[in-house]
Write an enzyme that holds these catalytic residues in place. Structure first.
Site, mmCIF file in Angstrom:
data_model
loop_
_atom_site.group_PDB
_atom_site.id
_atom_site.type_symbol
_atom_site.label_atom_id
_atom_site.label_comp_id
_atom_site.label_asym_id
_atom_site.label_seq_id
_atom_site.Cartn_x
_atom_site.Cartn_y
_atom_site.Cartn_z
ATOM 1 N N THR A 150 42.212 28.312 44.946
ATOM 2 C CA THR A 150 42.035 27.929 46.358
ATOM 3 C C THR A 150 43.178 26.983 46.730
ATOM 4 O O THR A 150 44.254 27.422 47.087
ATOM 5 C CB THR A 150 40.663 27.290 46.610
ATOM 6 N N LYS A 176 40.359 27.319 37.753
ATOM 7 C CA LYS A 176 40.874 26.853 39.032
ATOM 8 C C LYS A 176 40.215 25.528 39.366
ATOM 9 O O LYS A 176 39.095 25.235 38.947
ATOM 10 C CB LYS A 176 40.624 27.872 40.149
ATOM 11 N N THR A 187 34.180 20.317 38.859
ATOM 12 C CA THR A 187 34.328 20.988 40.147
ATOM 13 C C THR A 187 35.381 22.056 40.062
ATOM 14 O O THR A 187 36.460 21.957 40.620
ATOM 15 C CB THR A 187 34.657 20.011 41.265
ATOM 16 N N ASN A 392 42.884 16.427 52.678
ATOM 17 C CA ASN A 392 41.444 16.580 52.816
ATOM 18 C C ASN A 392 40.931 16.195 54.198
ATOM 19 O O ASN A 392 39.823 16.591 54.572
ATOM 20 C CB ASN A 392 40.731 15.793 51.710
ATOM 21 N N THR A 397 39.952 22.016 59.412
ATOM 22 C CA THR A 397 40.335 22.065 60.819
ATOM 23 C C THR A 397 41.809 22.351 60.992
ATOM 24 O O THR A 397 42.260 22.572 62.084
ATOM 25 C CB THR A 397 40.014 20.733 61.501
#
Length: 397
Positions: A150, A176, A187, A392, A397
């Site tokens: 990602t 990843k 995570t 982040n 957005t």
């Protein structure tokens, strides 16, 4: 990203493709398919908010009948309610039909933005495309590893070959993760494939131990995800490893996992340094781990490392508030091999010179003694930079 040669285990095929989940147009569907039913074990996030693919895969491991792992990136399929679970099951069913197995023998992983339904029309196309590309070669493995990324700046792969009992055994792993990194686990998503022969019980117990000293000991931002999944797939059909051979295999698996875990930290969003924090002298290994984790998660320690500031006070005080017994008069600290605090007292040192050393090295070794006990632990953490904050703050957005 490892530049070492790839040692691909027998019995697996790999593929990666692009189906349009990501607006960037980068690869987003990854397949790992076994030639026959194999042993699979899994370790998963401890977050109570859990993505549908985690619920599904967790219910299917450990197992001796797994045939495939399907991963999509760009969409986490988390916090998506009943539709999310239905979509996860549908992707497994589609791949099962293509492979020729029961849908319960397919594992699924997802990663990406939380709270958005999966674009099923795109994923169905991606699964079919990837299935048509399956192969057991370096290119296929690399494409599969690329498709699980990602925000990762680099692909994360490791492999090795070892001889046990006269047999050549291979392990190849991909992972990843770059943000939302904090135990338990880190995570991230990771699949470790091997052609060793393992029992379900040995695979599951081993994977939990391996995770505890690798992926459970890294931190970027202290945020545990909804999708963490670590899988171990074993395709061997001979007598299962046991005794010394099993212990040697676990040692190699652990070594690979630590290498991947350190890659996660080094690729932390905006990271410029990796801290390797080694705590000794604690009352127990568990106590040492908690102290190391506390130091690793401190924003003040992270920012000091980012700026090349040998601020011993931040590190020592973090050990003091970790909630574990320490002996203040025995506390000692060295950074990059330079002793700067000993027996509870700061030492005279050339701060400018040490700062220059810290800025010049991507890995900052922190050795912290907290007492006279036998407990010790090692932890890895990234520094905290303005690039992390910027990235982040703009992620969705």
């Amino acid at each position: 990203m490892s530049n070492s040669p790839l040692f691909l285990p027998r019995g697996f095929r790999f593929a990666g493709t692009t189906c349009g989940i990501k607006a960037s147009g980068k690869p987003d569907v990854s397949l790992i398919v076994s030639d026959r039913p194999i042993v699979a074990a899994g370790v998963y996030t401890t977050n109570q908010i859990v993505a549908a693919p985690v619920v599904l895969s967790r219910s299917r491991t450990p197992s001796a009948a797994i045939r495939a792992v399907l991963t999509n990136s760009g969409n986490a399929n988390a916090c998506t309610g009943e539709q999310g679970m239905a979509d996860a099951k549908a992707t497994c069913a589609q791949l099962a039909e293509l492979v020729g197995c029961n849908e319960n023998d397919v594992l699924v992983m997802s990663t990406g933005v939380i709270g958005k339904p999966l674009p099923m029309d795109k994923i169905r196309v991606g699964v079919e495309q990837a299935h048509g590309k399956l192969a057991n070669d370096d290119t296929a493995f690399i494409e599969a590893a690329e498709a699980i990324r990602t925000t990762d700046a680099d692909r994360k792969t490791e492999s090795c070959e070892l001889t046990l009992g006269g047999q050549t055994i291979r392990i190849a792993a991909m992972a990843k993760g770059a943000g939302m990194i904090a135990p338990n686990m880190a995570t991230m998503l990771s699949v470790m494939c091997t052609d060793a022969s393992l029992t379900e019980q040995d695979a599951q117990q081993m994977l939990a131990r391996v995770a505890n000293v690798s992926f459970n000991r890294v931190s970027v931002d202290g945020h545990t995800s909804t999708n963490d999944t670590l899988l171990l797939l074993a395709s061997g059909s001979d007598d299962p490893l046991s005794g010394d051979a099993l212990a040697q295999f676990e040692a190699s698996l652990t070594e690979l996992a630590i290498k991947l875990a350190k890659q996660l930290v080094a690729d932390g969003e905006g990271a410029t340094h990796v801290m390797q924090i080694h705590v000794v002298g604690a009352s127990s290994d568990t106590s040492a781990e908690i102290i190391a984790k506390t130091v690793a998660a401190s924003p003040l320690v992270k920012t000091a490392i980012s700026g090349g500031d040998p601020n011993w006070g931040r590190i020592v005080s973090a050990a003091g508030y970790a909630g574990q017994p320490i002996e203040p008069s025995q506390v000692a600290l060295s950074v990059c091999g330079q002793s700067i605090y000993d027996k509870g007292t700061p030492l005279s040192f050339d701060a400018a010179s040490l700062s220059g050393t810290m800025k010049a090295h991507p890995q900052i070794d922190i050795e912290l003694r907290v007492g006279s006990g036998a407990g010790e632990a090692t932890y890895w953490s990234s520094d905290l930079t303005t690039d992390y904050v910027r990235f982040n703050s703009e992620y969705t957005t």
